[in-house]
Design a protein around this motif. Sequence first.
Motif, PDB file in Angstrom:
ATOM      1  N   SER A  45      30.512  36.348  81.043  1.00  0.00           N
ATOM      2  CA  SER A  45      31.403  37.491  80.829  1.00  0.00           C
ATOM      3  C   SER A  45      32.863  37.069  80.759  1.00  0.00           C
ATOM      4  CB  SER A  45      31.200  38.525  81.939  1.00  0.00           C
ATOM      5  OG  SER A  45      31.727  38.049  83.156  1.00  0.00           O
TER       6      SER A  45
ATOM      7  N   ARG B  35      27.305  46.682  74.519  1.00  0.00           N
ATOM      8  CA  ARG B  35      26.805  46.777  75.892  1.00  0.00           C
ATOM      9  C   ARG B  35      25.485  47.535  75.978  1.00  0.00           C
ATOM     10  NH1 ARG B  35      32.587  48.313  78.733  1.00  0.00           N
ATOM     11  NH2 ARG B  35      33.588  46.320  78.311  1.00  0.00           N
ATOM     12  N   ALA B  83      25.415  45.469  85.229  1.00  0.00           N
ATOM     13  CA  ALA B  83      26.787  45.716  85.666  1.00  0.00           C
ATOM     14  C   ALA B  83      27.720  44.616  85.171  1.00  0.00           C
ATOM     15  CB  ALA B  83      26.844  45.809  87.194  1.00  0.00           C
ATOM     16  N   TYR B  85      27.289  42.710  82.515  1.00  0.00           N
ATOM     17  CA  TYR B  85      27.475  42.817  81.066  1.00  0.00           C
ATOM     18  C   TYR B  85      28.329  44.040  80.705  1.00  0.00           C
ATOM     19  CZ  TYR B  85      24.410  38.976  79.754  1.00  0.00           C
ATOM     20  OH  TYR B  85      23.883  37.725  79.558  1.00  0.00           O
ATOM     21  N   CYS B  86      28.285  45.091  81.535  1.00  0.00           N
ATOM     22  CA  CYS B  86      29.069  46.304  81.258  1.00  0.00           C
ATOM     23  C   CYS B  86      30.526  46.145  81.674  1.00  0.00           C
ATOM     24  CB  CYS B  86      28.479  47.496  82.011  1.00  0.00           C
ATOM     25  SG  CYS B  86      27.092  48.220  81.189  1.00  0.00           S
ATOM     26  N   PHE B  87      30.714  45.451  82.789  1.00  0.00           N
ATOM     27  CA  PHE B  87      32.064  45.304  83.324  1.00  0.00           C
ATOM     28  C   PHE B  87      32.379  43.821  83.455  1.00  0.00           C
ATOM     29  CE2 PHE B  87      30.073  49.110  85.165  1.00  0.00           C
ATOM     30  CZ  PHE B  87      30.863  50.088  84.565  1.00  0.00           C
TER      31      PHE B  87
END
Lengths: 195, 89
Positions: A45, B35, B83, B85-87
Amino acid sequence: MQIETYCTAETRAKRIPGEPGLWILIAGDWLIFNLIFVSYAAYRSSSSVLYHESQQRLNAFLGLANTLILLTSSWFVVRAVESIRHDRNATAARWLAASAACGVAFIALKAIEYGEKFLGGITPVTNEFFTYYFAMTGIHLVHVIIGIAVLIWMRNDIVRDDKRANIDLIEGGACFWHFVDIIWIVLFSLLYIIR
Amino acid sequence: MTVRSRNTIIWLALMGATIGSFAISHDVGWHLGSRALAITAIAITIAKVRYVGLDFMDLRRAPTAFRVLFEVWIVTLGLLLSAIYCFPL
């Protein structure tokens, strides 16, 4: 005419399959892999472009083929355990041999995949993604090799003599192979699907 | 339904889910910033892990506490990965 009956899952007594000690090993191993999965996702990420570009260099078709091979091998093991429960050890031995053969096929495809990478100048130190790629798939590959050895041991154990197979040991070995499959299911998704 | 036929159906479903997620990933493109698609992939993955655990490993007939531990663990992993990958960090 022989009529075969199979009890449903609900009608059998509740019990943990295999030896309890094996589940401690699986739980510990699963925890370590979970930490690696989360660590990979976290680093991805923060360097998503690097990871995305690196993932494009993976041979996704080999990843797909290996996933289908391991799923099939797991199903073969399920059939083997069912056969042993019905005292059909010779049939079970054939299912276990087929499952071990799938494991060997997995290793062969992984060797091809690694070969492609090395010939293309990609190594574990190429970048952060490939460090994760080689580490995660390499550790998993060790599990596959151990799993194949377990499958061969299970097969030899049930064909060696006429006594009833130790179902706890058989179920334990089977669960270990399914665990190897589970790890790969997650790896396949993280490395080849989510890009 | 017999255990054998159920496990065969689950194996076919697992194969189908694998091929389906691969096709979506490579035809539509689960590209950066997508996402919802990443979360879908994680959900499919956790579902596959659940069925291998419950039916292939036979945890469906394990004591309730053991089965709940397994299910909570894999759902937690799925939520954690979703979570991240989303944030992104």
